[in-house]
Scaffold this motif. Structure first.
Motif, PDB file in Angstrom:
ATOM      1  N   ILE A 827       0.854  -1.182   0.000  1.00 46.22           N
ATOM      2  CA  ILE A 827       0.000   0.000   0.000  1.00 46.22           C
ATOM      3  C   ILE A 827       0.896   1.241   0.000  1.00 46.22           C
ATOM      4  O   ILE A 827       1.804   1.372   0.844  1.00 46.22           O
ATOM      5  N   ALA A 828       0.663   2.151  -0.925  1.00 50.35           N
ATOM      6  CA  ALA A 828       1.401   3.429  -0.973  1.00 50.35           C
ATOM      7  C   ALA A 828       0.407   4.575  -0.993  1.00 50.35           C
ATOM      8  O   ALA A 828      -0.545   4.572  -1.789  1.00 50.35           O
ATOM      9  N   THR A 829       0.606   5.557  -0.104  1.00 49.05           N
ATOM     10  CA  THR A 829      -0.351   6.644   0.052  1.00 49.05           C
ATOM     11  C   THR A 829       0.385   7.985   0.057  1.00 49.05           C
ATOM     12  O   THR A 829       1.443   8.136   0.689  1.00 49.05           O
ATOM     13  N   TRP A 830      -0.193   8.988  -0.643  1.00 52.67           N
ATOM     14  CA  TRP A 830       0.331  10.357  -0.648  1.00 52.67           C
ATOM     15  C   TRP A 830      -0.827  11.331  -0.436  1.00 52.67           C
ATOM     16  O   TRP A 830      -1.855  11.244  -1.102  1.00 52.67           O
ATOM     17  N   ASP A 831      -0.650  12.252   0.504  1.00 51.80           N
ATOM     18  CA  ASP A 831      -1.612  13.329   0.742  1.00 51.80           C
ATOM     19  C   ASP A 831      -1.007  14.636   0.212  1.00 51.80           C
ATOM     20  O   ASP A 831       0.174  14.948   0.470  1.00 51.80           O
ATOM     21  N   LEU A 832      -1.804  15.411  -0.516  1.00 52.77           N
ATOM     22  CA  LEU A 832      -1.317  16.655  -1.094  1.00 52.77           C
ATOM     23  C   LEU A 832      -2.447  17.673  -1.177  1.00 52.77           C
ATOM     24  O   LEU A 832      -3.616  17.302  -1.272  1.00 52.77           O
ATOM     25  N   PRO A 833      -2.122  18.942  -1.130  1.00 46.86           N
ATOM     26  CA  PRO A 833      -3.148  19.978  -1.286  1.00 46.86           C
ATOM     27  C   PRO A 833      -3.560  20.111  -2.745  1.00 46.86           C
ATOM     28  O   PRO A 833      -2.970  19.499  -3.632  1.00 46.86           O
ATOM     29  N   ALA A 834      -4.587  20.872  -2.985  1.00 42.74           N
ATOM     30  CA  ALA A 834      -5.120  21.041  -4.345  1.00 42.74           C
ATOM     31  C   ALA A 834      -4.260  22.021  -5.124  1.00 42.74           C
ATOM     32  O   ALA A 834      -4.682  23.134  -5.455  1.00 42.74           O
ATOM     33  N   ASP A 835      -3.032  21.632  -5.453  1.00 44.67           N
ATOM     34  CA  ASP A 835      -2.075  22.476  -6.172  1.00 44.67           C
ATOM     35  C   ASP A 835      -1.635  21.750  -7.437  1.00 44.67           C
ATOM     36  O   ASP A 835      -1.023  20.664  -7.358  1.00 44.67           O
ATOM     37  N   PRO A 836      -1.913  22.315  -8.633  1.00 46.78           N
ATOM     38  CA  PRO A 836      -1.538  21.632  -9.870  1.00 46.78           C
ATOM     39  C   PRO A 836      -0.041  21.394  -9.990  1.00 46.78           C
ATOM     40  O   PRO A 836       0.399  20.472 -10.683  1.00 46.78           O
ATOM     41  N   ALA A 837       0.767  22.185  -9.321  1.00 44.67           N
ATOM     42  CA  ALA A 837       2.214  22.022  -9.443  1.00 44.67           C
ATOM     43  C   ALA A 837       2.689  20.719  -8.824  1.00 44.67           C
ATOM     44  O   ALA A 837       3.811  20.265  -9.109  1.00 44.67           O
ATOM     45  N   LEU A 838       1.884  20.108  -7.972  1.00 41.68           N
ATOM     46  CA  LEU A 838       2.304  18.883  -7.285  1.00 41.68           C
ATOM     47  C   LEU A 838       1.987  17.628  -8.069  1.00 41.68           C
ATOM     48  O   LEU A 838       2.317  16.522  -7.640  1.00 41.68           O
ATOM     49  N   GLY A 877     -12.723  19.071  -7.859  1.00 36.71           N
ATOM     50  CA  GLY A 877     -13.026  18.603  -6.513  1.00 36.71           C
ATOM     51  C   GLY A 877     -12.623  19.625  -5.479  1.00 36.71           C
ATOM     52  O   GLY A 877     -12.530  20.818  -5.726  1.00 36.71           O
ATOM     53  N   GLY A 878     -12.392  19.107  -4.306  1.00 36.57           N
ATOM     54  CA  GLY A 878     -11.960  19.963  -3.209  1.00 36.57           C
ATOM     55  C   GLY A 878     -10.868  19.280  -2.414  1.00 36.57           C
ATOM     56  O   GLY A 878     -10.867  18.067  -2.245  1.00 36.57           O
ATOM     57  N   GLY A 879      -9.924  20.063  -1.935  1.00 32.80           N
ATOM     58  CA  GLY A 879      -8.823  19.498  -1.184  1.00 32.80           C
ATOM     59  C   GLY A 879      -9.194  19.244   0.263  1.00 32.80           C
ATOM     60  O   GLY A 879     -10.246  19.665   0.744  1.00 32.80           O
ATOM     61  N   PRO A 880      -8.342  18.536   1.003  1.00 38.40           N
ATOM     62  CA  PRO A 880      -7.119  17.919   0.504  1.00 38.40           C
ATOM     63  C   PRO A 880      -7.388  16.696  -0.378  1.00 38.40           C
ATOM     64  O   PRO A 880      -8.468  16.147  -0.382  1.00 38.40           O
ATOM     65  N   ILE A 881      -6.343  16.241  -1.069  1.00 33.47           N
ATOM     66  CA  ILE A 881      -6.444  15.132  -2.006  1.00 33.47           C
ATOM     67  C   ILE A 881      -5.530  14.010  -1.525  1.00 33.47           C
ATOM     68  O   ILE A 881      -4.406  14.267  -1.062  1.00 33.47           O
ATOM     69  N   ARG A 882      -6.019  12.790  -1.640  1.00 30.28           N
ATOM     70  CA  ARG A 882      -5.214  11.622  -1.272  1.00 30.28           C
ATOM     71  C   ARG A 882      -5.077  10.716  -2.484  1.00 30.28           C
ATOM     72  O   ARG A 882      -6.073  10.409  -3.144  1.00 30.28           O
ATOM     73  N   VAL A 883      -3.850  10.239  -2.716  1.00 28.28           N
ATOM     74  CA  VAL A 883      -3.549   9.290  -3.782  1.00 28.28           C
ATOM     75  C   VAL A 883      -3.073   8.000  -3.126  1.00 28.28           C
ATOM     76  O   VAL A 883      -2.221   8.029  -2.224  1.00 28.28           O
ATOM     77  N   ARG A 884      -3.654   6.887  -3.595  1.00 22.12           N
ATOM     78  CA  ARG A 884      -3.274   5.595  -3.011  1.00 22.12           C
ATOM     79  C   ARG A 884      -3.094   4.573  -4.128  1.00 22.12           C
ATOM     80  O   ARG A 884      -3.938   4.463  -5.032  1.00 22.12           O
ATOM     81  N   LEU A 885      -1.971   3.808  -4.026  1.00 23.05           N
ATOM     82  CA  LEU A 885      -1.719   2.677  -4.921  1.00 23.05           C
ATOM     83  C   LEU A 885      -1.810   1.394  -4.110  1.00 23.05           C
ATOM     84  O   LEU A 885      -1.219   1.281  -3.024  1.00 23.05           O
ATOM     85  N   LEU A 886      -2.572   0.429  -4.642  1.00 26.48           N
ATOM     86  CA  LEU A 886      -2.736  -0.871  -3.987  1.00 26.48           C
ATOM     87  C   LEU A 886      -2.230  -1.956  -4.922  1.00 26.48           C
ATOM     88  O   LEU A 886      -2.681  -2.066  -6.068  1.00 26.48           O
ATOM     89  N   HIS A 887      -1.293  -2.759  -4.415  1.00 25.48           N
ATOM     90  CA  HIS A 887      -0.728  -3.849  -5.211  1.00 25.48           C
ATOM     91  C   HIS A 887      -1.366  -5.157  -4.747  1.00 25.48           C
ATOM     92  O   HIS A 887      -0.963  -5.753  -3.756  1.00 25.48           O
ATOM     93  N   ASP A 888      -2.393  -5.579  -5.482  1.00 26.39           N
ATOM     94  CA  ASP A 888      -3.092  -6.827  -5.152  1.00 26.39           C
ATOM     95  C   ASP A 888      -3.042  -7.713  -6.396  1.00 26.39           C
ATOM     96  O   ASP A 888      -2.001  -7.800  -7.052  1.00 26.39           O
ATOM     97  N   ARG A 889      -4.125  -8.368  -6.726  1.00 24.59           N
ATOM     98  CA  ARG A 889      -4.183  -9.133  -7.983  1.00 24.59           C
ATOM     99  C   ARG A 889      -4.022  -8.202  -9.176  1.00 24.59           C
ATOM    100  O   ARG A 889      -3.567  -8.611 -10.240  1.00 24.59           O
ATOM    101  N   THR A 890      -4.478  -6.976  -9.000  1.00 24.76           N
ATOM    102  CA  THR A 890      -4.284  -5.924  -9.993  1.00 24.76           C
ATOM    103  C   THR A 890      -3.636  -4.743  -9.303  1.00 24.76           C
ATOM    104  O   THR A 890      -3.488  -4.710  -8.059  1.00 24.76           O
TER     105      THR A 890
END
Length: 948
Positions: A827-838, A877-890
């Protein structure tokens, strides 16, 4: 036109003999003729050929010792005289034969006919039984035991080809046994359908005269009783009127006295029995032998109230015994106890019943000088005649009563279940030993499956063997049975009527039914009734009633009783067959609507069971649904009711439940949508007259990334939770109303499930049993589940073996899921504000994480999908924004934000500057979607790992 026996009369070419002659010639040449000749005639031809008879045979056995003055002769003489006068001047040949086929009397419509006929057709004494004469009127009437008609070439012998005849058995009205045969013989050209009515009336007249002979004997016995009773009253005793007792008795008490009296008559000995009346009083019945002036021996039954004991009554002074026409008996004469007497129904015409004024004196003792006094210590006794008759007549009444009791018992015993095999067993158990010593029942495999057999004559399997012992060598249960064309079983299946074989040793073709066993059977059984099992026009099989221990052969009354038993059983078997067919169809529908396999997922290990109710199929179901974010949804539901409507409703409800779950609704919202669906289905069914359905349901979503399980239920039993240490609990979830009621919200609860926990979902059929307490069942379930080392499959089997009722009245659906946790390193998770530069930083971090997981091949697709999803979240959308990658069967990419607006895929025009991002995501992923969470929404996309 149909003949009285039930078969169509010949018409056209068959009527002038050409048809039967052609078929007879083909038969004699060994060619098949089954479709061209009447069944009874064909059966007789086959028996004649099996006996080795020749059509050219002209001689018959002649008996010189026949009785020219027997009962049947005396009863038939006046009737034959009237028939001779009726047919005067015609070529009618009227004969009467006894039960063995020996002709006893002959009359001719034209006197010269007697001189022109051969001896066997004019001289009494010749035997026309089928085994000697082949197919003929007298022989076939005895074989078929009913009115028959033989026409021209239907006769087996050449000598009878130009004649026709009608023959009808004549029976003793009391015993029902065949006493003889009345036969009309005439030229083929003199065929007249009206002869059927004439021969029936003539046979009835002979039977009335046979009954009159018995009545005359009874009247002689009654006169002897009255004469001796009057002498006793005049010379010995003072009488007390028993007619007052008769007036006071209730109808049921009078019937009981007559039944007990008939049973005493059949005992044919001096005896006494005490009979308790409904008002508490006691009447003693005493039987005494009696002989009329003409030598007729019988039994008189007297009623005494009150009086001395039965043994004292049997030891009355010698003067009374002499007055009754019998010598004094020894002191140890039998006294029949009340429990030993068998009640017998009064049969009209069987007994003469004395009028109420008929009396005999009370019992008294004689002094040494001959004076008589009543017992000083006993109250005066009233004695009067109840019945008088001959012992064999009482036996007939006793048998008739027992037949009625057996039919009454059969109504209660046969058809208690809706199981075809068990219903057949109940028929056999009812008939043994009251009717037969052994019973075999053969049913087609199709009937056992609930279907109709295409050809029940060739698809029979031994289904039941039941008897007074187990060593009789019948074909074993389960073996295929094949009957030859001359066997009683096949004949009864062909004709649809019971076939009686009183003497199996003389039954031609019977041994061919099963060469492996028949020779041994013949040494142990001697009489057979074969009855087809037919209900609503469907042939279900055949039952064989065998007699072995009772030396008396089966008679026509037994055949009628067997036919009645088989008819009642056939209806019950057909009901069971139809139920089996419907249950099989519903069960097939139910199983087709349940999951055929489990979907691939790694969140839980799952095992499941579905156990239909023993009596009917309901609407229990289960479902396992992989959800986004490696989650899994678990359903268990129960549609109220049973039958095909419940099964069909279950299928519709399961489809709707899967659809709502795949939309990623939380459990409480899924139940709300299902509640609306069930309500709509109820309204539709009610409009169609089908009634209200209703259902219960439990829905759980397990997330292996957080090990949290969210559950909601609608009128359903709570699940069982098994911790990794073996602790079992039943969480107290919020109780929602059953589906379909509407108007009330559903609540969800969240429970933490450590890895290795077991979640057990079930329907109420597992724990609700009217013979057991629910708390006891839950304790049993807790004990069975307290074994965390068991696999889900082992847990399912243990629960059904230990907790499920032996005979479930409701369906049982069981689902056991053992939880897994997704490795945090996947599991990999990143939290970031609503900034296009990120956005570029997130892409770079994701590429590095994929490299660490060894998924470089997926990097290009993931980089594009993340760019589009994160950019959409920042813009719309609205911030904050969370990105998550899950490595399972897919490989799963998730982007969440706090907005509740969802993106929609659309086709962008060539001039549009936007609208192509989601199109790229859809093209690069195996699937994508949106799910809502309390803080907003999650947009996810799955990428296959085939390239990696």
């Amino acid at each position: 036109m149909v003949r009285s026996g039930g078969e169509p009369m010949p018409t056209g070419r068959a009527a002038d003999g050409a048809g039967p002659a052609r078929f007879r010639e083909r038969f004699l040449q060994g060619e098949p003729v089954e479709a061209g000749i009447r069944t009874s005639i064909l059966n007789s031809w086959q028996r004649s050929r099996s006996l080795g008879l020749s059509p050219d045979q002209s001689d018959l056995p002649f008996r010189e010792d026949f009785d020219p003055d027997g009962r049947i002769v005396r009863a038939a003489l006046p009737v034959l005289d009237r028939l001779e006068s009726r047919f005067a001047g015609s070529q009618m040949n009227i004969s009467v034969a006894d039960a063995s086929g020996t002709v006893l009397l002959r009359r001719f419509g034209e006197a010269s006919l007697a001189r022109s006929l051969p001896a066997i057709q004019r001289v009494p004494g010749f035997v026309f039984a089928e085994q000697f004469a082949g197919t003929n009127g007298i022989g076939l009437a005895l074989a078929e035991r009913q009115l028959i008609r033989v026409y021209g070439a239907e006769h087996f012998a050449e000598r009878s080809q130009g004649s026709a005849c009608r023959a009808l058995p004549v029976r003793d009205p009391l015993s029902g046994c065949i006493e003889g045969v009345l036969c009309f013989g005439y030229p083929r050209s003199a065929e007249d359908p009206a002869l059927t009515a004439v021969i029936r009336k003539a046979a009835e007249a002979i039977e009335r005269r046979l009954l009159g002979q018995s009545s005359a004997r009874e009247r002689a016995l009654l006169r002897a009783y009255l004469d001796t009773g009057a002498e006793a009253a005049a010379g010995l005793h003072r009488s007390i009127g028993v007619d007052q007792l008769a007036l006071e008795l209730r109808p049921r008490d009078r019937a009981i006295l007559r039944e007990k009296a008939a049973a005493l008559i059949s005992c044919a000995q001096r005896a006494a029995v005490d009979v308790s009346l409904s008002d508490g009083r006691q009447v003693t019945l005493v039987s005494r032998p009696l002989t009329s002036a003409s030598g007729v021996e019988g039994i008189a039954i007297e009623a005494v109230l009150p009086g001395p004991s039965p043994r004292e009554l049997l030891a009355v002074p010698h003067q009374v015994d002499e007055a009754l026409g019998s010598p004094a008996e020894p002191a140890d004469v039998p006294v029949v106890p009340p429990s030993g007497s068998v009640p017998v129904a009064e049969v009209p015409g069987y007994f003469s019943v004395a009028p109420p004024s008929t009396r005999l004196p009370g019992a008294a003792t004689a002094d040494a000088d001959g004076a008589t006094d009543e017992h000083p210590d006993s109250p005066p006794s009233a004695r009067g005649l109840v019945l008088v008759g001959e012992p064999h007549v009482g036996t007939y009444a006793l048998a008739a009563r027992r037949r009625l009791e057996l039919l009454s018992e059969a109504s209660a015993r046969i058809g208690t279940t809706l199981d075809v095999r068990r219903t057949a067993e109940e028929l056999a158990e009812t008939a043994v030993p009251r009717l037969a010593d052994f019973v075999t029942i053969d049913l087609p495999e199709a009937v056992l499956r609930g279907e109709e057999s295409a050809d029940p004559r060739s698809d029979l399997r031994r289904t039941v063997v039941h008897g007074i012992r187990d060593d009789c060598p019948f074909s074993p249960v389960g073996k295929q049975v094949e009957y030859g064309p001359t066997t009683p079983q096949l004949r009864c299946l062909t004709s649809g009527q019971a076939v009686l074989e009183p003497d199996l040793k003389a039954a031609v073709g019977w041994l061919a039914q099963d060469p492996e066993y028949s020779e041994q059977l013949l040494s142990q059984v001697h009489s057979l009734i074969a009855v087809p099992l037919v209900a609503r026009g469907v042939v279900l099989g055949v039952v064989g009633f065998y007699r072995a221990q009772d030396p008396a052969p089966f008679g026509d009354d037994d055949r009628s009783l067997a036919q009645e038993l088989a008819t009642r059983a056939a209806l019950s078997i057909d009901n069971a067959r139809r139920y089996t067919r419907e249950r099989t169809m519903v069960l097939a529908l139910q199983r087709s609507l349940l999951p055929h396999g489990l979907p691939a997922q790694d969140a839980v290990d799952v095992a499941h069971r579905y156990l239909p109710a023993e009596s009917d199929v309901g609407g229990d179901w289960y479902e396992v649904i992989p959800l986004s974010g490696t989650r899994v949804g678990l359903f268990v539901g129960d549609v109220v009711g049973h039958g095909i409507l419940s099964a069909a409703t279950m299928g519709r409800l399961r489809t709707a439940a899967r659809s709502f779950a795949e939309l990623d609704f939380p459990p409480d919202e899924v139940l709300t949508h299902l509640d609306n669906v069930v309500g709509r289905l109820d309204r539709e069914d009610a409009a169609a007259g089908a009634g209200i359905i209703g259902a219960t349901c439990l829905y759980a979503i397990y997330d292996p990334t957080s090990q949290q399980c969210t559950m909601a239920r609608a009128g359903h039993p709570p699940p069982a939770l098994v911790d990794p240490d073996g602790t079992v609990s039943f969480p107290d979830l919020p109780t929602g109303p059953p589906l379909g009621l509407g108007g009330l919200p559903f609540e969800a609860a969240e429970i933490h499930l450590p890895e290795g926990s077991q979640l057990v979902l079930y329907t109420d059929g597992l724990i609700e049993d009217r013979h057991r307490d629910v708390d006891v069942i839950l304790d049993q379930l807790r004990g069975v589940l307290a074994h965390p080392d068991r696999t889900p499959e082992e847990t399912c089997q243990a629960v059904l073996d230990t907790v499920a009722p032996a005979h479930p009245c409701d369906d049982i659906a069981l689902l056991v899921a053992r939880t897994h946790a997704l490795d945090p390193r996947r599991i990999a998770t990143w939290d970031l504000p609503a900034d296009p530069a990120l956005v570029s930083e997130v892409r770079a971090a994701a590429i590095r994480q994929l490299a660490d997981w060894g998924l470089d091949e997926a990097a290009f697709a993931v980089e594009l999908m993340l760019s589009e999803l994160v950019t959409n979240a920042i813009r719309h959308g609205g911030g904050p924004i969370r990105v998550r990658l899950l490595h399972d069967r897919t490989l799963i990419c998730e982007v969440s934000d706090t907005s509740n607006t969802a993106p929609h895929l659309r086709r962008a025009a060539t001039t549009d500057e936007g609208g192509r991002g989601l199109f790229l995501v859809a093209q690069l992923s195996q699937g994508w979607g949106t799910r809502y969470i309390p803080q907003g929404k999650v947009i996810w996309a799955e990428c296959g790992l085939d390239g990696a």
